[in-house]
Motif scaffolding. Structure first.
Motif, PDB file in Angstrom:
ATOM      1  N   ARG A   1      -2.030  13.407  20.003  1.00  0.00           N
ATOM      2  CA  ARG A   1      -1.801  12.490  18.877  1.00  0.00           C
ATOM      3  C   ARG A   1      -0.623  12.879  18.014  1.00  0.00           C
ATOM      4  N   ARG A   2      -0.291  14.139  17.990  1.00  0.00           N
ATOM      5  CA  ARG A   2       0.804  14.610  17.128  1.00  0.00           C
ATOM      6  C   ARG A   2       1.881  15.225  17.996  1.00  0.00           C
ATOM      7  N   ARG A   3       2.405  14.421  18.876  1.00  0.00           N
ATOM      8  CA  ARG A   3       3.396  14.916  19.834  1.00  0.00           C
ATOM      9  C   ARG A   3       4.663  15.432  19.155  1.00  0.00           C
ATOM     10  N   PHE A   4       5.134  14.742  18.138  1.00  0.00           N
ATOM     11  CA  PHE A   4       6.351  15.176  17.455  1.00  0.00           C
ATOM     12  C   PHE A   4       6.158  16.550  16.824  1.00  0.00           C
ATOM     13  N   GLU A   5       5.016  16.716  16.165  1.00  0.00           N
ATOM     14  CA  GLU A   5       4.727  18.019  15.564  1.00  0.00           C
ATOM     15  C   GLU A   5       4.704  19.101  16.643  1.00  0.00           C
ATOM     16  N   ALA A   6       4.124  18.753  17.793  1.00  0.00           N
ATOM     17  CA  ALA A   6       4.033  19.727  18.885  1.00  0.00           C
ATOM     18  C   ALA A   6       5.427  20.083  19.409  1.00  0.00           C
ATOM     19  N   PHE A   7       6.268  19.082  19.604  1.00  0.00           N
ATOM     20  CA  PHE A   7       7.626  19.341  20.091  1.00  0.00           C
ATOM     21  C   PHE A   7       8.365  20.286  19.149  1.00  0.00           C
ATOM     22  N   VAL A   8       8.380  19.914  17.889  1.00  0.00           N
ATOM     23  CA  VAL A   8       9.131  20.714  16.915  1.00  0.00           C
ATOM     24  C   VAL A   8       8.525  22.111  16.787  1.00  0.00           C
ATOM     25  N   GLY A   9       7.201  22.161  16.703  1.00  0.00           N
ATOM     26  CA  GLY A   9       6.535  23.446  16.539  1.00  0.00           C
ATOM     27  C   GLY A   9       6.787  24.402  17.691  1.00  0.00           C
ATOM     28  N   ASN A  10       6.909  23.841  18.897  1.00  0.00           N
ATOM     29  CA  ASN A  10       7.090  24.701  20.068  1.00  0.00           C
ATOM     30  C   ASN A  10       8.540  24.980  20.417  1.00  0.00           C
ATOM     31  N   ARG A  11       9.441  24.144  19.949  1.00  0.00           N
ATOM     32  CA  ARG A  11      10.831  24.284  20.369  1.00  0.00           C
ATOM     33  C   ARG A  11      11.740  24.869  19.293  1.00  0.00           C
ATOM     34  N   GLU A  12      11.382  24.675  18.017  1.00  0.00           N
ATOM     35  CA  GLU A  12      12.310  25.044  16.953  1.00  0.00           C
ATOM     36  C   GLU A  12      11.950  26.334  16.227  1.00  0.00           C
ATOM     37  N   ILE A  13      11.092  27.135  16.819  1.00  0.00           N
ATOM     38  CA  ILE A  13      10.769  28.410  16.169  1.00  0.00           C
ATOM     39  C   ILE A  13      12.042  29.219  15.964  1.00  0.00           C
ATOM     40  N   GLY A  14      12.925  29.188  16.950  1.00  0.00           N
ATOM     41  CA  GLY A  14      14.180  29.925  16.859  1.00  0.00           C
ATOM     42  C   GLY A  14      15.128  29.381  15.802  1.00  0.00           C
ATOM     43  N   SER A  15      14.889  28.135  15.372  1.00  0.00           N
ATOM     44  CA  SER A  15      15.741  27.543  14.336  1.00  0.00           C
ATOM     45  C   SER A  15      15.276  27.924  12.938  1.00  0.00           C
ATOM     46  N   LEU A  16      14.091  28.534  12.863  1.00  0.00           N
ATOM     47  CA  LEU A  16      13.537  28.912  11.562  1.00  0.00           C
ATOM     48  C   LEU A  16      14.108  30.235  11.090  1.00  0.00           C
ATOM     49  N   GLU A  17      14.541  30.256   9.842  1.00  0.00           N
ATOM     50  CA  GLU A  17      15.002  31.508   9.240  1.00  0.00           C
ATOM     51  C   GLU A  17      13.816  32.162   8.535  1.00  0.00           C
ATOM     52  N   GLN A  18      13.994  33.428   8.209  1.00  0.00           N
ATOM     53  CA  GLN A  18      12.959  34.118   7.457  1.00  0.00           C
ATOM     54  C   GLN A  18      12.953  33.632   6.022  1.00  0.00           C
ATOM     55  N   PRO A  19      11.795  33.623   5.325  1.00  0.00           N
ATOM     56  CA  PRO A  19      10.507  34.115   5.810  1.00  0.00           C
ATOM     57  C   PRO A  19       9.685  33.056   6.546  1.00  0.00           C
ATOM     58  N   GLY A  20      10.255  31.864   6.709  1.00  0.00           N
ATOM     59  CA  GLY A  20       9.514  30.800   7.382  1.00  0.00           C
ATOM     60  C   GLY A  20       9.048  31.183   8.768  1.00  0.00           C
ATOM     61  N   ARG A  21       9.914  31.871   9.501  1.00  0.00           N
ATOM     62  CA  ARG A  21       9.556  32.224  10.872  1.00  0.00           C
ATOM     63  C   ARG A  21       8.299  33.098  10.943  1.00  0.00           C
ATOM     64  N   ASP A  22       8.260  34.105  10.087  1.00  0.00           N
ATOM     65  CA  ASP A  22       7.087  34.985  10.103  1.00  0.00           C
ATOM     66  C   ASP A  22       5.826  34.248   9.663  1.00  0.00           C
ATOM     67  N   ARG A  23       5.980  33.313   8.752  1.00  0.00           N
ATOM     68  CA  ARG A  23       4.804  32.543   8.331  1.00  0.00           C
ATOM     69  C   ARG A  23       4.232  31.796   9.531  1.00  0.00           C
ATOM     70  N   ILE A  24       5.102  31.234  10.336  1.00  0.00           N
ATOM     71  CA  ILE A  24       4.668  30.493  11.526  1.00  0.00           C
ATOM     72  C   ILE A  24       4.082  31.428  12.572  1.00  0.00           C
ATOM     73  N   LEU A  25       4.758  32.539  12.826  1.00  0.00           N
ATOM     74  CA  LEU A  25       4.278  33.461  13.851  1.00  0.00           C
ATOM     75  C   LEU A  25       2.906  34.027  13.499  1.00  0.00           C
ATOM     76  N   ARG A  26       2.686  34.275  12.214  1.00  0.00           N
ATOM     77  CA  ARG A  26       1.362  34.753  11.805  1.00  0.00           C
ATOM     78  C   ARG A  26       0.286  33.704  12.096  1.00  0.00           C
ATOM     79  N   ARG A  27       0.593  32.460  11.795  1.00  0.00           N
ATOM     80  CA  ARG A  27      -0.382  31.393  12.053  1.00  0.00           C
ATOM     81  C   ARG A  27      -0.632  31.213  13.547  1.00  0.00           C
ATOM     82  N   ARG A  28       0.402  31.299  14.332  1.00  0.00           N
ATOM     83  CA  ARG A  28       0.231  31.157  15.785  1.00  0.00           C
ATOM     84  C   ARG A  28      -0.635  32.287  16.338  1.00  0.00           C
ATOM     85  N   SER A  29      -0.402  33.487  15.863  1.00  0.00           N
ATOM     86  CA  SER A  29      -1.205  34.623  16.319  1.00  0.00           C
ATOM     87  C   SER A  29      -2.674  34.418  15.965  1.00  0.00           C
TER      88      SER A  29
END
Lengths: 209, 209
Positions: B109-137
DNA sequence: CCTACCGATCGGTAGG
DNA sequence: CCTACCGATCGGTAGG
């Protein structure tokens, strides 16, 4: 007076790419995988092989062509590994196991190719994009038809061969996201375990019980 | 004489983002998903909501923050759906089924969110990246521990809870790559079938036999 | 294989 | 919410 002189077939620099071209492709692959295609500059790629950005154009025709060549090469290698795996045995159950093992081995050993191949499809312009999409379709079809054959033979039991084939492909591709040498599993162990998991998905008995 | 005047807590424009901000986020999400973060310009996002690029800065603080907010929101929604699914039943086998269903529903249902969430991690600068990586873990750990509990209880049989949890997560994420409304399966059918496949992976009996 | 450079793009700011 | 603009970046070309 200017004379139009097209490239001659005997022109070695155009027909026989040397080691330098291979080095450029390897460097570009690594940079595309770690920084992304768009974030990688020709200057970055040049620096990785010890030259300036503009000098790259003596070896490759451009950034976009570099990406297309990398992605086509990736898919061709993956399809070749799949074909070899399937052709190596007759039994359908064993064919699926070996196809999955080849798939997982590729995604564990060629992580950069997997990253770029799965993430930069949208960065590909035509006709490169269609070339890749055709190869991906053919690769997926190989798994789906293998599963359908197993169902016809009565050795697999699935509700949807399509869903199961996607599942097997996706879980194998995911290996590229976390695998690293020296971790809990070797590539061989990983390939075998994913082979078992795939056989569970098609409800076929696995070797270990 | 200039007086330093920090933002006051009562400043409505900072505390109560209006519909316009939501519209900007939705437009940015769609563009990031279809074109990629780097290929999307502030002018593109502005045009999607009927204004010029520079005018966006009256509503959001920048492109990078927009990406971070979208990705954090995605992970928080996914984790909330997971928690609700697991808390809704006691039986471990049923908890796994519902967790997988929630996972698949989200990715269908949330394909766009999935695309961005899975593909743009490398586009995230800190501290956003770590916030995401913590949630994924944390999200991954939820599945792994659920499987480990089932193994301890004797209802699941797996060689590696880690491999199986990755497999389940990856196959569910893959749904975002091909699902579309009006296709062979509805979201509900898809969720149920992936629930069955997950139970096959942990070698638990499925409802349909 | 290099430097110099072109033409285009882009995120963000200034100042209404 | 706009136009004008800054400063920086980048793919690719020219011409050695």
């Amino acid at each position: 007076m200017k004379v139009e002189r097209p490239h001659q077939p005997g022109d070695a620099s155009a027909e026989l790419p040397d080691d330098r071209v291979a080095a450029i492709r390897v460097a570009a692959l690594r940079l595309f995988a770690t920084q992304g295609y768009r974030a990688t500059t020709m200057a970055d790629i040049g620096a990785a092989v010890g030259i300036r950005g503009p000098s790259l154009y003596k070896h490759v025709s451009g950034k976009q062509v570099l990406l297309a060549e990398i992605m086509v090469g990736t898919m061709d290698a993956l399809i070749a590994a799949h074909t070899e795996a399937v052709d190596s045995v007759d039994d359908t159950r064993e064919q699926l196991r070996r196809a999955v093992e080849a798939h997982v081995r590729y995604h564990a050993r060629r992580r950069f190719e997997a990253f770029v191949g799965n993430r930069e499809i949208g960065s590909l312009e035509q006709p490169g994009r269609d070339r890749i999409l055709r190869r991906r379709s053919a690769y997926e079809r190989g798994f789906r038809e293998l599963i359908e054959r197993g169902v016809d033979e009565g050795v697999f039991t699935v509700r949807s061969a399509r869903l199961v084939s996607y599942s097997i492909l996706d879980m194998g591709m995911g290996v590229a996201n976390w695998f690293h040498d020296g971790g809990e599993f070797s590539v061989d162990q990983l390939a075998y375990q994913y082979g078992d998991l795939a056989l569970r998905l098609v409800a076929a008995a696995t070797a270990g019980g």
